[in-house]
Design a protein around this motif. Sequence first.
Motif, PDB file in Angstrom:
ATOM      1  N   ASN A   1       0.830  -1.209   0.000  1.00  0.00           N
ATOM      2  CA  ASN A   1       0.000   0.000   0.000  1.00  0.00           C
ATOM      3  C   ASN A   1       0.858   1.250   0.000  1.00  0.00           C
ATOM      4  O   ASN A   1       0.602   2.200  -0.736  1.00  0.00           O
ATOM      5  CB  ASN A   1      -0.894   0.041   1.248  1.00  0.00           C
ATOM      6  CG  ASN A   1      -2.063  -0.916   1.126  1.00  0.00           C
ATOM      7  OD1 ASN A   1      -2.338  -1.408   0.028  1.00  0.00           O
ATOM      8  ND2 ASN A   1      -2.724  -1.181   2.230  1.00  0.00           N
ATOM      9  N   ASP A   2       1.876   1.221   0.868  1.00  0.00           N
ATOM     10  CA  ASP A   2       2.728   2.400   0.973  1.00  0.00           C
ATOM     11  C   ASP A   2       3.543   2.614  -0.297  1.00  0.00           C
ATOM     12  O   ASP A   2       3.805   3.750  -0.692  1.00  0.00           O
ATOM     13  CB  ASP A   2       3.641   2.292   2.201  1.00  0.00           C
ATOM     14  CG  ASP A   2       2.871   2.578   3.486  1.00  0.00           C
ATOM     15  OD1 ASP A   2       1.770   3.160   3.383  1.00  0.00           O
ATOM     16  OD2 ASP A   2       3.361   2.220   4.573  1.00  0.00           O
TER      17      ASP A   2
ATOM     18  N   GLU B   1       2.529   1.826  -3.312  1.00  0.00           N
ATOM     19  CA  GLU B   1       1.565   2.374  -4.258  1.00  0.00           C
ATOM     20  C   GLU B   1       1.313   3.861  -3.978  1.00  0.00           C
ATOM     21  O   GLU B   1       1.303   4.692  -4.872  1.00  0.00           O
ATOM     22  CB  GLU B   1       0.256   1.564  -4.142  1.00  0.00           C
ATOM     23  CG  GLU B   1      -0.862   1.991  -5.076  1.00  0.00           C
ATOM     24  CD  GLU B   1      -0.519   1.728  -6.553  1.00  0.00           C
ATOM     25  OE1 GLU B   1       0.370   0.889  -6.804  1.00  0.00           O
ATOM     26  OE2 GLU B   1      -1.117   2.391  -7.426  1.00  0.00           O
ATOM     27  N   LEU B   2       1.120   4.148  -2.688  1.00  0.00           N
ATOM     28  CA  LEU B   2       0.834   5.536  -2.304  1.00  0.00           C
ATOM     29  C   LEU B   2       2.015   6.446  -2.614  1.00  0.00           C
ATOM     30  O   LEU B   2       1.828   7.586  -3.058  1.00  0.00           O
ATOM     31  CB  LEU B   2       0.493   5.615  -0.812  1.00  0.00           C
ATOM     32  CG  LEU B   2      -0.878   5.044  -0.424  1.00  0.00           C
ATOM     33  CD1 LEU B   2      -1.002   4.944   1.098  1.00  0.00           C
ATOM     34  CD2 LEU B   2      -2.002   5.911  -0.997  1.00  0.00           C
TER      35      LEU B   2
ATOM     36  N   LEU C   1       1.973   7.108  -6.254  1.00  0.00           N
ATOM     37  CA  LEU C   1       0.903   8.056  -6.563  1.00  0.00           C
ATOM     38  C   LEU C   1       1.282   9.464  -6.122  1.00  0.00           C
ATOM     39  O   LEU C   1       0.959  10.448  -6.785  1.00  0.00           O
ATOM     40  CB  LEU C   1      -0.396   7.631  -5.869  1.00  0.00           C
ATOM     41  CG  LEU C   1      -1.113   6.426  -6.492  1.00  0.00           C
ATOM     42  CD1 LEU C   1      -2.212   5.936  -5.561  1.00  0.00           C
ATOM     43  CD2 LEU C   1      -1.696   6.817  -7.851  1.00  0.00           C
TER      44      LEU C   1
ATOM     45  N   ARG D   1       1.307  12.643  -8.412  1.00  0.00           N
ATOM     46  CA  ARG D   1       0.500  13.819  -8.091  1.00  0.00           C
ATOM     47  C   ARG D   1       1.375  15.073  -8.073  1.00  0.00           C
ATOM     48  O   ARG D   1       0.966  16.150  -8.503  1.00  0.00           O
ATOM     49  CB  ARG D   1      -0.170  13.589  -6.729  1.00  0.00           C
ATOM     50  CG  ARG D   1      -0.966  14.764  -6.180  1.00  0.00           C
ATOM     51  CD  ARG D   1      -2.343  14.909  -6.787  1.00  0.00           C
ATOM     52  NE  ARG D   1      -3.192  13.742  -6.639  1.00  0.00           N
ATOM     53  CZ  ARG D   1      -4.130  13.604  -5.705  1.00  0.00           C
ATOM     54  NH1 ARG D   1      -4.319  14.552  -4.818  1.00  0.00           N
ATOM     55  NH2 ARG D   1      -4.864  12.530  -5.661  1.00  0.00           N
TER      56      ARG D   1
ATOM     57  N   ASN E   1      -3.567  10.551   6.102  1.00  0.00           N
ATOM     58  CA  ASN E   1      -4.382  10.525   4.875  1.00  0.00           C
ATOM     59  C   ASN E   1      -3.561  10.892   3.642  1.00  0.00           C
ATOM     60  O   ASN E   1      -2.454  11.408   3.734  1.00  0.00           O
ATOM     61  CB  ASN E   1      -5.622  11.405   5.015  1.00  0.00           C
ATOM     62  CG  ASN E   1      -5.259  12.841   5.272  1.00  0.00           C
ATOM     63  OD1 ASN E   1      -4.371  13.388   4.621  1.00  0.00           O
ATOM     64  ND2 ASN E   1      -5.928  13.441   6.248  1.00  0.00           N
ATOM     65  N   PHE E   2      -4.127  10.598   2.505  1.00  0.00           N
ATOM     66  CA  PHE E   2      -3.358  10.711   1.274  1.00  0.00           C
ATOM     67  C   PHE E   2      -3.024  12.154   0.921  1.00  0.00           C
ATOM     68  O   PHE E   2      -1.937  12.445   0.435  1.00  0.00           O
ATOM     69  CB  PHE E   2      -4.086  10.038   0.117  1.00  0.00           C
ATOM     70  CG  PHE E   2      -3.312  10.139  -1.157  1.00  0.00           C
ATOM     71  CD1 PHE E   2      -2.142   9.405  -1.323  1.00  0.00           C
ATOM     72  CD2 PHE E   2      -3.704  11.001  -2.173  1.00  0.00           C
ATOM     73  CE1 PHE E   2      -1.397   9.522  -2.483  1.00  0.00           C
ATOM     74  CE2 PHE E   2      -2.956  11.113  -3.335  1.00  0.00           C
ATOM     75  CZ  PHE E   2      -1.803  10.365  -3.498  1.00  0.00           C
ATOM     76  N   GLU E   3      -3.975  13.052   1.180  1.00  0.00           N
ATOM     77  CA  GLU E   3      -3.722  14.458   0.830  1.00  0.00           C
ATOM     78  C   GLU E   3      -2.440  14.948   1.499  1.00  0.00           C
ATOM     79  O   GLU E   3      -1.584  15.561   0.878  1.00  0.00           O
ATOM     80  CB  GLU E   3      -4.907  15.336   1.245  1.00  0.00           C
ATOM     81  CG  GLU E   3      -6.184  15.100   0.438  1.00  0.00           C
ATOM     82  CD  GLU E   3      -5.949  15.189  -1.079  1.00  0.00           C
ATOM     83  OE1 GLU E   3      -5.113  16.024  -1.499  1.00  0.00           O
ATOM     84  OE2 GLU E   3      -6.569  14.407  -1.832  1.00  0.00           O
TER      85      GLU E   3
END
Lengths: 152, 527
Positions: free
Chosen positions: A21-22, A24-25, A28, A32, A125-127
Motif C-alpha cells: 500500500n505504501d 503504491e501511495l 501516486l 500527483r 491521509n493521502f492528501e
Amino acid sequence: MNDVLVRGWPAVILLAEDNDNDVELTKLGFKRAKFAVDLHHVANGEECLAFLRKEGTYSAAPTPDIILLDLNMPRMDGIEVMQELGKDEALKHLVVVVLTSSKADEDVIRSYKLRCNSYLVKPINFEAFAKMIESLGDYWFTLVTLPPVARS
Amino acid sequence: VSAARVDPVERELRLYRWLCLFVGAIYLVWWVAVEAMLPDAYNPLLGRLVVVCAIWAIAAATYASAWVRAHVRVLWTCGLWLLTAHYFYLFDQNAGDTNWVVGSFITVTAICLAFMSRASLLAYSAFAAALSLALVIELPALRHSVFVPGLVTVLLQANIGLHSRLAVLRDLAASNDHFQLLFDSTFEGVLIHEGGRIVQVNDALLRLSGFSRAEAVGRDALDFVHADDREIARDVLTAGASSPVELRHIRKDGTEVDIEVRGKPFARGKRTQQLVTVEDVTERKQRAAELQRTNAALVRSNLDLQRFAYIASHDLQTPLRGIASFVDLLRSTYGEQLDAQATDWLSRTSQSVDHLQTLIRDLLDYSRLDAEPRAFETVSMRDALDRASGLLETAVRDAEAVITADELPDVTGDRSHLVQLLLNLLGNAIKYRGVAAPRIHIAAHTRDDHWLFEVRDNGIGIAPKYHQQVFDVFKRLHDQKQYPGTGIGLAICRRVVDRHGGKIWGESTPGAGSTFSFTIAKGTGTP
C-alpha cells in the motif's frame, strides 16, 4: 510534459518499503506532485543493500539519488541498513530519508545518530502524504545539491 | 497449680507477725497463771512487759520499715533469745523451784522454732542445749523435768521443720510443673544449653526434630545442625543472637528442615546457660518463594502487556493508513462519478478511520508512559503549568478561559509526564465547560510526605457514581457528537500520578463544576 527533471534526467529513487500500500501511495504521491522519477522498489533491508551494491539480480541497478527508507522491515530493518551504509565507504555519501510510521523518540534519535538526512513520518491521509512528497521533491530536487552520480 | 499465688516472702512476713502477737500474748497469760498459782514466786510484770513490747515492736516495725522486713528472721530470733534469757533469769530468781516455767518456755519457743531458717534454728538449738546442760549440771533435781520437755522440743523441731520443708518442696514442685507446662506448650521450639551441651528441650522442639528427650539432652547442639551451617550455629551458641539466624536442622529421619534460631544467655546460679528458640520456617520460605514467583510472573506479564499495547497500536497504524489514504484517493479521484449515497458512505468511512486513528494514537500515548521510563528530576510545577496552558493556548482563547494558580512548589518527577497530567486536566476543564466562561484554579497544599494539588473548574461536573469510573481507560460519559474524545485522558493522569507515588480522585457537583485532586510524593522518588 511539465514534470520536473533533476539534472536533466529523472531522479533515481530507491524505496525500501515492505508494505505494498505504501509503495503504491508513494508512487501516486510522486505522480500527483509531477516529479519525473525513476522509482525502484525493494521490500527489505537485505535487498536494499544488494541493490546499492549491485549484487545478484541488481547488477544493472542504477545508483539512486535518494533512498527512501522504511524502518520497520522484515529480515533487515532500516536501522541496520543505515549501520551498514555508514560502514561502507562506497555508499556512506548516499542521501537517506527515513520514511516511517513510527513517531517514537527512540527511533528518531537512533536514525539521526546514524546520520540519516531527514526523518519523515507518514501522515494518515493521502492528501497530507501527497503534500509531503511534493515538499520532499521540492527540497531535494530543486534546492539541494545532491552528490554527483556517475551516469553510463 | 493455683492461679493466684501469694508471694512467699509476703507469706513468711505475715507468719512472723502472727507469731509475735501469739508468743507475746502467751507470755503475758503465763504471768497471770504464775501469779494465780504461785503468789510468792518472783514474777515481775515490768520485766515481762519489756520482753513482750520488744517482740511486738518487731511485728509493728515490719509495717513501717523495709529494713525490718528484710531482716525479720534475725530480729525474730533476737526476740526469742530475749524471751529465753528472761525465762532463765526468772528460773534463777525463783531458786530452781519452778519446773513448769522451764517447760513452758521450751514448749512455746519450740513451736516458733519450726518456722525459722536453718541457720537461726541451729544457733538457737545450740543455745537451748547449752542452757539445758547448765540446768542439769547445777540442779540435778530438775533433770527429769528439763529432759522431758527438751526431748519434746527436739522432736517437735524435727517434725515441724520437716513438715515445713516438705511444704516448700511441694511448692517448688508445683512451680516447676507450672514452668514445665509453659515450656512445653509454647509453639516455638526451645532448648537450654550450657557451652553447647543440651540441658533441656521442650516438647515443641522434640516434635519438630523427631528425637526423644533422652536422645537430645546431654548431646552437643551442633550435632543437630547441617554440617555447612555449623559455623554460623557455633556463633549463635557462643555469642547469642537477638535477631533470627537461618539454619538447616537435620531431623532424626535424616531430612533437612529450615529453621530460624535466636539465643540469649542467662545466669543460672554461678553458671552461664543459654536459651535458644527454634522456629520452623519451611512454610514461610515456601510462601515467600511462591510470592516471588508470582511477582516475577506479574512483572513479566505486565511488561508483555505494555509491549503488546505498544506494538499493537503501532502496527495497527499501517493498515489504517492504507484504508484512510485509499478512501481519500477514491474520493478525490472518482468523487464526481459517485452519487450522494456513495459519497456519504465514504465520508462515514473516513470519520470512522479518523476515530480509530485517534484511539490508536491515545492508546500508544498511554502505553508509552510505562514503556519509556525516564529518571526523575526536580520539576517546577509552575513551569509545568505554563507549558501545559501554552499548549492549550488556542482552546483557552476560544473558550475565554481564565486559569489562575496558587504559588506552586517544585516536585520530584518526570517533567513531560507532569506537563501531560496538567494538560489533560486543564483540557478537560475547558472541554467540559458550562454556559459561563471556564474559570480554572490550581491550588497546592503541603502535607507530611506529599504535595496535594487541586484543579477546580466551573464546568458541567460529573455525577457522583462516575467519580471513580472516569479514570478507567476508554471510559466515556458522552457520545462523540457532544464531546469527541477517546476517554484516555484521565487514565493517563492516573498512570502518571501512580508513577509519582500519589493518588488522584475527583469530586464534583453536576452543574456546579468539578475538582480533581492529586498527590505527588515528596523526596527523591524513582519511577
